[in-house]
Design a protein around this motif. Structure first.
Motif, short mmCIF file in Angstrom:
data_model
loop_
_atom_site.label_atom_id
_atom_site.label_comp_id
_atom_site.label_asym_id
_atom_site.label_seq_id
_atom_site.Cartn_x
_atom_site.Cartn_y
_atom_site.Cartn_z
N GLY A 81 1.01 -1.29 -0.06
CA GLY A 81 -0.14 0.20 0.01
C GLY A 81 0.93 1.27 0.08
N SER A 82 0.18 2.38 -0.40
CA SER A 82 0.87 3.56 -0.29
C SER A 82 0.25 4.45 0.78
CB SER A 82 0.85 4.35 -1.77
OG SER A 82 -0.28 4.45 -2.09
N VAL A 83 1.24 5.47 1.00
CA VAL A 83 0.84 6.50 2.09
C VAL A 83 1.14 8.01 1.32
CG1 VAL A 83 2.53 6.36 3.67
CG2 VAL A 83 0.83 7.33 4.41
N HIS A 84 0.13 8.68 1.37
CA HIS A 84 0.54 9.99 0.87
C HIS A 84 0.34 11.26 1.90
CE1 HIS A 84 -0.11 8.74 -3.24
NE2 HIS A 84 -0.67 7.57 -2.81
N PRO A 103 -5.98 -0.56 -4.00
CA PRO A 103 -6.85 -0.42 -2.98
C PRO A 103 -6.47 0.44 -1.54
CG PRO A 103 -6.94 -2.47 -3.90
CD PRO A 103 -5.70 -1.71 -4.21
N SER A 104 -5.32 -0.25 -1.10
CA SER A 104 -4.63 0.25 0.08
C SER A 104 -4.04 1.46 0.12
CB SER A 104 -4.19 -0.91 0.72
OG SER A 104 -3.47 -0.54 2.09
N THR A 105 -4.71 2.80 -0.01
CA THR A 105 -3.91 4.05 -0.16
C THR A 105 -4.27 4.72 1.27
OG1 THR A 105 -4.17 3.96 -2.54
CG2 THR A 105 -3.75 5.98 -1.68
N SER A 106 -3.51 5.28 1.90
CA SER A 106 -3.77 6.16 3.25
C SER A 106 -3.18 7.44 3.12
CB SER A 106 -3.43 5.38 4.31
OG SER A 106 -1.94 5.08 4.33
N ARG A 107 -4.09 8.43 3.52
CA ARG A 107 -3.21 9.53 3.46
C ARG A 107 -3.05 10.41 4.85
NH1 ARG A 107 -7.87 11.83 -0.96
NH2 ARG A 107 -8.04 9.76 -2.19
N SER A 122 5.03 6.21 11.95
CA SER A 122 5.59 4.96 12.50
C SER A 122 4.89 3.67 12.23
CB SER A 122 6.34 5.46 13.96
OG SER A 122 4.98 5.75 14.62
N ASP A 123 3.51 3.80 12.48
CA ASP A 123 2.67 2.59 12.46
C ASP A 123 2.19 2.26 11.14
OD1 ASP A 123 2.92 2.81 15.13
OD2 ASP A 123 0.95 4.16 15.17
N SER A 124 2.73 3.06 10.12
CA SER A 124 2.21 2.97 8.86
C SER A 124 2.50 1.45 7.97
CB SER A 124 2.48 3.92 7.60
OG SER A 124 2.11 3.61 6.50
N GLU A 125 1.55 0.73 7.75
CA GLU A 125 1.96 -0.69 6.88
C GLU A 125 2.35 -0.20 5.45
OE1 GLU A 125 0.41 -4.13 8.19
OE2 GLU A 125 1.41 -2.79 9.87
N ALA A 126 2.30 0.87 4.99
CA ALA A 126 2.57 1.09 3.64
C ALA A 126 3.98 0.81 3.29
CB ALA A 126 2.28 2.61 3.16
N ILE A 131 5.38 11.78 -1.31
CA ILE A 131 5.69 13.05 -1.04
C ILE A 131 5.72 14.12 -2.02
CG2 ILE A 131 7.12 14.62 0.34
CD1 ILE A 131 7.97 12.02 2.02
N THR A 132 4.80 15.17 -1.79
CA THR A 132 4.90 16.18 -2.85
C THR A 132 5.96 17.43 -2.16
OG1 THR A 132 2.59 15.71 -3.42
CG2 THR A 132 3.50 18.12 -4.22
#
Ligand code: PLP
Length: 356
Positions: A81-84, A103-107, A122-126, A131-132
């Protein structure tokens, strides 16, 4: 006409001559798998690496746009997954485009006057962090990623800063931009700069579904070829501009000095930068706040003096204008802009301290 539009933006005036040279050289009719075209691709990549100080172990790829780079990352580099992380319209669009593919996109959204606290990840599973670095819509930037400690792949949108400021590429794995902003070229091309770790990830995931799947692009570039018939004119112009420009270190100094001067000038004119917190302000895109009822008049008066201001964007469309501080824009053009603003705000006569 002088333009401060932050993309498409002013192209280097030398491009006029380069266009003619391109035509005469015959490259525009050459096969893109010919030695002539392959030599051009190789030379352009070498120049980019030298002038922008890209580490030797990183790879450079040509794509069609920054938007395409968003999609390539989503297709070929995101596993779990990705984190934005974003505070403006471009970061948000990137998250939305990725969401359609992954499907697994968090922000994580943050305010324009705040520094993002990377601890929050720190707890992100991504396994990809997006990063912009320079948010073109509101004139903010993330100056360093040194606080970011992660095993995830770090992907950085530098569309409106690459070529304008010195970036430490070792802080990220994928850096991408299109050419019509800080690189001072006509639109129609994008660049991706990738670490060995990015290539490793692509190999693990082995995405082979698309014409622009990362590994397919990579295989072609091993031979200095492209995964489709490329924008040869764009590559040629990029090559010539990279030959012409000084080392990024000296461009960086010039751009940062001019940004500092312009922010100071704004305060003297009682014009308010949109971003209050100085540490969050962009060097390459300056957003200026203005009462909504004055904006139309300001843009119109500027136009009549031969000056195009950048419109506000997204959420800030109606109460800001933007000024591109890109290397292709000359100092005398900034002087004209300042003269125009000083005169205009003297006309409004409710501003003081204009003597500069
Ligand atoms: C302009 C811009 C884009 C989109 O660039 P295209 O060339 O239109 O794909 C993406 N991200 C940022 C930060 C931008 O400024």
């Amino acid at each position: 006409m002088i333009t401060f539009y932050p993309g498409p933006s002013k192209v280097y005036s030398s491009v006029e001559g380069y266009l003619n040279d391109a035509f005469r050289s015959g490259i525009l009719s050459a096969n893109h798998r010919s030695p002539q075209a392959m030599t051009l691709v190789e030379k352009t990549i070498d120049l980019l690496k030298e002038k922008l100080r890209i580490p030797p172990q990183y790879s450079v790829y040509f794509v069609s746009s920054a938007t395409e780079a968003w999609e390539i990352v989503g297709q070929s580099l995101v596993g779990k997954g990705s984190v934005h992380i974003y505070n403006g319209a471009f970061g948000q669009k990137w998250a939305e485009y990725t969401q359609k593919l992954v499907p697994s996109t968090s922000r994580f959204k943050f305010g324009i006057d705040e520094a993002f606290d990377f601890e929050q990840l720190s707890d992100s599973e991504a396994d990809v962090v997006c990063i912009t670095q320079n948010e073109t819509s509101n004139g903010t930037q993330i100056k360093t990623l040194s606080q970011l400690k992660t095993d995830a792949l770090v992907v950085v949108d530098v569309t409106s800063s690459l070529g304008g400021i010195h970036l430490d590429f070792t802080e990220g794995d994928v850096w991408f931009a299109s050419v019509q902003k800080c690189l001072g070229l006509p639109a129609g091309m994008g660049l991706m700069i990738c670490s060995p770790k990015a290539l490793e990830r692509a190999k693990q995931l082995n995405d082979q579904r698309f014409y622009n799947s990362f590994l397919f692009i990579h295989e072609n570039f091993q031979k200095f070829q492209t995964h489709y018939t490329p924008n040869v004119l764009g590559i040629y112009l990029l090559c010539r501009v990279m030959e012409q420009v000084p080392d990024i270190q000296s461009i960086d100094q010039k751009i940062k000095t001019r940004a500092r001067d312009f922010y100071e000038f704004l305060e003297k004119c009682n014009l308010k930068p949109l971003v209050q917190n100085q540490t969050q302000r962009s060097d390459t895109v300056i957003a200026v706040k203005i009462p909504e009822e004055q904006l139309g008049n300001l843009k119109q008066k500027a136009n009549s003096q031969g000056i195009t201001l950048g419109n506000g964007y997204g959420f800030w469309k109606n109460n800001t204008f933007r000024i591109a501080n890109f290397p292709a824009i000359d100092d005398w053009e900034f002087d004209e802009l300042k003269d125009f603003l000083v005169n205009l705000y003297q006309d409004y006569s409710d501003f003081q301290n204009l003597q500069d």
